[in-house]
Design a protein around this motif. Sequence first.
Motif, PDB file in Angstrom:
ATOM      1  N   TYR A  13     -23.790  -2.384  19.168  1.00  0.00           N
ATOM      2  CA  TYR A  13     -23.887  -3.765  19.607  1.00  0.00           C
ATOM      3  C   TYR A  13     -23.214  -3.906  20.972  1.00  0.00           C
ATOM      4  O   TYR A  13     -22.047  -3.553  21.118  1.00  0.00           O
ATOM      5  N   PRO A  14     -23.926  -4.418  21.955  1.00  0.00           N
ATOM      6  CA  PRO A  14     -23.364  -4.493  23.313  1.00  0.00           C
ATOM      7  C   PRO A  14     -22.521  -5.737  23.537  1.00  0.00           C
ATOM      8  O   PRO A  14     -22.609  -6.364  24.571  1.00  0.00           O
ATOM      9  N   HIS A  15     -21.711  -6.137  22.547  1.00  0.00           N
ATOM     10  CA  HIS A  15     -20.871  -7.318  22.712  1.00  0.00           C
ATOM     11  C   HIS A  15     -19.633  -7.179  21.838  1.00  0.00           C
ATOM     12  O   HIS A  15     -19.573  -6.318  20.954  1.00  0.00           O
ATOM     13  N   PRO A  16     -18.616  -8.011  22.049  1.00  0.00           N
ATOM     14  CA  PRO A  16     -17.325  -7.833  21.355  1.00  0.00           C
ATOM     15  C   PRO A  16     -17.286  -8.325  19.909  1.00  0.00           C
ATOM     16  O   PRO A  16     -16.246  -8.241  19.276  1.00  0.00           O
ATOM     17  N   PHE A  17     -18.402  -8.844  19.398  1.00  0.00           N
ATOM     18  CA  PHE A  17     -18.370  -9.463  18.076  1.00  0.00           C
ATOM     19  C   PHE A  17     -18.811  -8.525  16.955  1.00  0.00           C
ATOM     20  O   PHE A  17     -19.045  -8.967  15.833  1.00  0.00           O
ATOM     21  N   PHE A  18     -18.965  -7.255  17.261  1.00  0.00           N
ATOM     22  CA  PHE A  18     -19.368  -6.304  16.231  1.00  0.00           C
ATOM     23  C   PHE A  18     -18.433  -5.106  16.223  1.00  0.00           C
ATOM     24  O   PHE A  18     -18.087  -4.565  17.270  1.00  0.00           O
ATOM     25  N   HIS A  19     -18.006  -4.731  15.029  1.00  0.00           N
ATOM     26  CA  HIS A  19     -17.213  -3.501  14.888  1.00  0.00           C
ATOM     27  C   HIS A  19     -17.584  -2.839  13.573  1.00  0.00           C
ATOM     28  O   HIS A  19     -17.531  -3.465  12.508  1.00  0.00           O
ATOM     29  N   GLU A  20     -17.991  -1.599  13.663  1.00  0.00           N
ATOM     30  CA  GLU A  20     -18.333  -0.835  12.470  1.00  0.00           C
ATOM     31  C   GLU A  20     -17.475   0.418  12.440  1.00  0.00           C
ATOM     32  O   GLU A  20     -17.503   1.220  13.377  1.00  0.00           O
ATOM     33  N   MET A  21     -16.709   0.556  11.375  1.00  0.00           N
ATOM     34  CA  MET A  21     -15.840   1.707  11.248  1.00  0.00           C
ATOM     35  C   MET A  21     -16.682   2.963  11.031  1.00  0.00           C
ATOM     36  O   MET A  21     -17.524   3.009  10.132  1.00  0.00           O
ATOM     37  N   LYS A  22     -16.470   3.951  11.873  1.00  0.00           N
ATOM     38  CA  LYS A  22     -17.233   5.190  11.764  1.00  0.00           C
ATOM     39  C   LYS A  22     -16.315   6.297  11.264  1.00  0.00           C
ATOM     40  O   LYS A  22     -15.377   6.698  11.945  1.00  0.00           O
ATOM     41  N   LEU A  23     -16.589   6.773  10.067  1.00  0.00           N
ATOM     42  CA  LEU A  23     -15.749   7.770   9.428  1.00  0.00           C
ATOM     43  C   LEU A  23     -16.495   9.083   9.272  1.00  0.00           C
ATOM     44  O   LEU A  23     -17.681   9.098   8.931  1.00  0.00           O
ATOM     45  N   THR A  24     -15.789  10.171   9.496  1.00  0.00           N
ATOM     46  CA  THR A  24     -16.357  11.479   9.213  1.00  0.00           C
ATOM     47  C   THR A  24     -16.332  11.693   7.701  1.00  0.00           C
ATOM     48  O   THR A  24     -15.681  10.942   6.948  1.00  0.00           O
ATOM     49  N   ARG A  25     -17.036  12.710   7.244  1.00  0.00           N
ATOM     50  CA  ARG A  25     -17.055  12.998   5.810  1.00  0.00           C
ATOM     51  C   ARG A  25     -15.653  13.289   5.290  1.00  0.00           C
ATOM     52  O   ARG A  25     -15.259  12.820   4.206  1.00  0.00           O
ATOM     53  N   THR A  26     -14.881  14.027   6.087  1.00  0.00           N
ATOM     54  CA  THR A  26     -13.510  14.349   5.698  1.00  0.00           C
ATOM     55  C   THR A  26     -12.666  13.083   5.577  1.00  0.00           C
ATOM     56  O   THR A  26     -11.877  12.928   4.635  1.00  0.00           O
ATOM     57  N   GLN A  27     -12.835  12.174   6.555  1.00  0.00           N
ATOM     58  CA  GLN A  27     -12.073  10.920   6.526  1.00  0.00           C
ATOM     59  C   GLN A  27     -12.448  10.064   5.317  1.00  0.00           C
ATOM     60  O   GLN A  27     -11.595   9.401   4.725  1.00  0.00           O
ATOM     61  N   ARG A  28     -13.723  10.085   4.961  1.00  0.00           N
ATOM     62  CA  ARG A  28     -14.156   9.309   3.797  1.00  0.00           C
ATOM     63  C   ARG A  28     -13.550   9.854   2.511  1.00  0.00           C
ATOM     64  O   ARG A  28     -13.062   9.093   1.659  1.00  0.00           O
ATOM     65  N   ILE A  29     -13.584  11.173   2.366  1.00  0.00           N
ATOM     66  CA  ILE A  29     -13.016  11.798   1.160  1.00  0.00           C
ATOM     67  C   ILE A  29     -11.516  11.519   1.095  1.00  0.00           C
ATOM     68  O   ILE A  29     -10.970  11.145   0.045  1.00  0.00           O
ATOM     69  N   ARG A  30     -10.848  11.680   2.240  1.00  0.00           N
ATOM     70  CA  ARG A  30      -9.405  11.423   2.309  1.00  0.00           C
ATOM     71  C   ARG A  30      -9.109   9.964   1.977  1.00  0.00           C
ATOM     72  O   ARG A  30      -8.145   9.656   1.263  1.00  0.00           O
ATOM     73  N   GLY A  31      -9.963   9.052   2.484  1.00  0.00           N
ATOM     74  CA  GLY A  31      -9.767   7.627   2.232  1.00  0.00           C
ATOM     75  C   GLY A  31      -9.926   7.268   0.766  1.00  0.00           C
ATOM     76  O   GLY A  31      -9.191   6.433   0.231  1.00  0.00           O
ATOM     77  N   VAL A  32     -10.889   7.911   0.089  1.00  0.00           N
ATOM     78  CA  VAL A  32     -11.104   7.638  -1.330  1.00  0.00           C
ATOM     79  C   VAL A  32      -9.905   8.120  -2.148  1.00  0.00           C
ATOM     80  O   VAL A  32      -9.399   7.409  -3.033  1.00  0.00           O
ATOM     81  N   ILE A  33      -9.420   9.305  -1.829  1.00  0.00           N
ATOM     82  CA  ILE A  33      -8.299   9.870  -2.586  1.00  0.00           C
ATOM     83  C   ILE A  33      -7.019   9.057  -2.362  1.00  0.00           C
ATOM     84  O   ILE A  33      -6.362   8.621  -3.320  1.00  0.00           O
ATOM     85  N   LEU A  34      -6.664   8.866  -1.085  1.00  0.00           N
ATOM     86  CA  LEU A  34      -5.438   8.120  -0.785  1.00  0.00           C
ATOM     87  C   LEU A  34      -5.560   6.651  -1.172  1.00  0.00           C
ATOM     88  O   LEU A  34      -4.607   6.038  -1.665  1.00  0.00           O
ATOM     89  N   GLY A  35      -6.748   6.078  -0.923  1.00  0.00           N
ATOM     90  CA  GLY A  35      -6.954   4.668  -1.231  1.00  0.00           C
ATOM     91  C   GLY A  35      -6.817   4.371  -2.707  1.00  0.00           C
ATOM     92  O   GLY A  35      -6.312   3.314  -3.103  1.00  0.00           O
ATOM     93  N   SER A  36      -7.261   5.298  -3.545  1.00  0.00           N
ATOM     94  CA  SER A  36      -7.165   5.098  -4.996  1.00  0.00           C
ATOM     95  C   SER A  36      -5.717   4.968  -5.440  1.00  0.00           C
ATOM     96  O   SER A  36      -5.420   4.315  -6.451  1.00  0.00           O
ATOM     97  N   ILE A  37      -4.816   5.587  -4.687  1.00  0.00           N
ATOM     98  CA  ILE A  37      -3.392   5.527  -5.027  1.00  0.00           C
ATOM     99  C   ILE A  37      -2.683   4.413  -4.252  1.00  0.00           C
ATOM    100  O   ILE A  37      -1.995   3.564  -4.826  1.00  0.00           O
ATOM    101  N   LEU A  38      -2.887   4.419  -2.915  1.00  0.00           N
ATOM    102  CA  LEU A  38      -2.119   3.514  -2.053  1.00  0.00           C
ATOM    103  C   LEU A  38      -2.614   2.073  -2.090  1.00  0.00           C
ATOM    104  O   LEU A  38      -1.814   1.138  -2.019  1.00  0.00           O
ATOM    105  N   PHE A  39      -3.933   1.869  -2.156  1.00  0.00           N
ATOM    106  CA  PHE A  39      -4.476   0.504  -2.116  1.00  0.00           C
ATOM    107  C   PHE A  39      -3.908  -0.380  -3.227  1.00  0.00           C
ATOM    108  O   PHE A  39      -3.338  -1.442  -2.944  1.00  0.00           O
ATOM    109  N   PRO A  40      -4.041  -0.001  -4.499  1.00  0.00           N
ATOM    110  CA  PRO A  40      -3.498  -0.892  -5.544  1.00  0.00           C
ATOM    111  C   PRO A  40      -1.988  -1.064  -5.452  1.00  0.00           C
ATOM    112  O   PRO A  40      -1.459  -2.158  -5.704  1.00  0.00           O
ATOM    113  N   LEU A  41      -1.283   0.011  -5.094  1.00  0.00           N
ATOM    114  CA  LEU A  41       0.173  -0.073  -4.986  1.00  0.00           C
ATOM    115  C   LEU A  41       0.585  -1.041  -3.886  1.00  0.00           C
ATOM    116  O   LEU A  41       1.434  -1.929  -4.092  1.00  0.00           O
ATOM    117  N   ARG A  42      -0.011  -0.881  -2.707  1.00  0.00           N
ATOM    118  CA  ARG A  42       0.376  -1.704  -1.559  1.00  0.00           C
ATOM    119  C   ARG A  42      -0.055  -3.156  -1.706  1.00  0.00           C
ATOM    120  O   ARG A  42       0.699  -4.077  -1.364  1.00  0.00           O
TER     121      ARG A  42
END
Length: 521
Positions: A13-42
């Motif tokens: 998107y050529p304007h400031p009103f759009f942001h899409e998080m782009k994650l690598t496969r490794t980042q997604r796997i890491r996010g699922v593992i850590l998020g399952s623990i840290l998200f509910p706790l935090r």
Amino acid sequence: MESHDCYSATHEYPHPFFHEMKLTRTQRIRGVILGSILFPLRVTLAAFFFIVMWPLARLQLLGLSKEERSRPVTGWRRWFFYPIVCLLSRAVFFSLGFFWVKVKGRRADLKEAPVMVVAPHSSFLDMVVLCQTQLATVVSRSENASLPVIGALLDFNQAVLVSRKDPESRKRAVSQLTERLTSNGHWPQMLMFPEGTTTNGSALIKFKPGAFLAGVPVQPVLLRYPNNLDTVRWTYKGTTWTEVLWHTTSQFYTNMTIEFLPVYNPSQEEKNDPNLYADNVQRLMAKALGVPATDYVMEGRFPVSKLGGLSLPVELESPPREALSLLYRNGLGASDVEAALERIIDRCHSRVQEAKASAEELHTLLGLSDTETAIKICALFSKDETVDLRQIYLSIASISGFFSFKSVLHTAFSLFDNEGTGSLSAQELSHLMGAMLGVPQHNTDELYAEAFSHGQLTEENLLRVLTTHLTYQRLVNEYLQPKEVGCRLPFTAVANGKSVNNNGNMKHNGNGSLHYNKKFE
């Protein structure tokens, strides 16, 4: 069926009103593992601290009359409750992973700068800046006052509440702001996000003048998130707030830098012109951030850019372009869309005083296979269950490529010349331009002045200004034009490498650029 939607083609998107998080496969796997623990706790910890703050916020104002609440809280109520709530507020963000907040520069005191202006505004997580500003007073939507916990904290903060839908509320808010900012230290410092909405940080959008109306010195404050993965941004389109919260809490920690710039003292000219003051501070902050200062702004439900006072929807968020895309995705061909537009204009001419239509009627007029698409198109142009058919016809016809600009303007003029005098009033011009552009127009004074001649604003004069004036011809040449192949309009490829649409009135020249054969005729 082939898609004709630019979004799916590029995801950029050529304007400031759009942001899409782009994650690598490794980042997604890491996010699922850590998020399952840290998200509910935090989130549980943050919720706990919020719940503890709730009764404290209520207790601070307990027993005070409405008149007493309209004055700044002082005495034991302030020195006892404020440090506790400030500490708990910091605990909320600490629990979400904001372990360290780096502070650069010196925060000005109340007498030096009654208001701090903060940018860029990225998401609800920006509110961590309040912990570094001793819970400075904020401006908030009045609707937030009814939210559990949040409403109590806004009362505690003695925030200025404003309803964007109520003009009287906006007037009261301006009066309140001016009174507080010019109180000579009677009220605490205020903190404002002059962009008025969140962006992806690639540019600063136009500052709203609220923080600059009183003409008092301001302290610019910059927010940065120097992290390898940008998880905090939540914008008009793209990553959702739940994704922002999940991905942010899934990180071991999130870095944030708050930079207090030197106090900006306005000149007399800036004091007299809040918009000039706001623009100059915007440019100063943009330079410090190393990003452009733009004319983008959020108006109502849509992001727009400014051109000669007119509000132009950003290219890929334009209601008429989105409506046209919906029609093609529903299975309509170019000839079907053109026929549908003809049916709509026939209905407009036959019922001049009743241009409104329901989604069901629009479904029939457009010849759609399902009512859901008609409902979506209605929602693009209207907040209620009916839509002005003049706006549907003119905005889509203007960018469809089926009709010349001159013919569309002629139709628009006849539809909005309510008295049949061959001349438009200022209000009629505003409605006409709003219909052609697909979003309401609140400031057409400049265009009206340019086109007004000999006591009238005629169709001939309006056409002349829109097609020859250096500012407004950009509107016709750049905005009111069909876009490139693959972006909304269906094209049929031919053997020699050229392309034409099904209506035959568009072609490519030798260098690949797009031209409309009947641009003004």
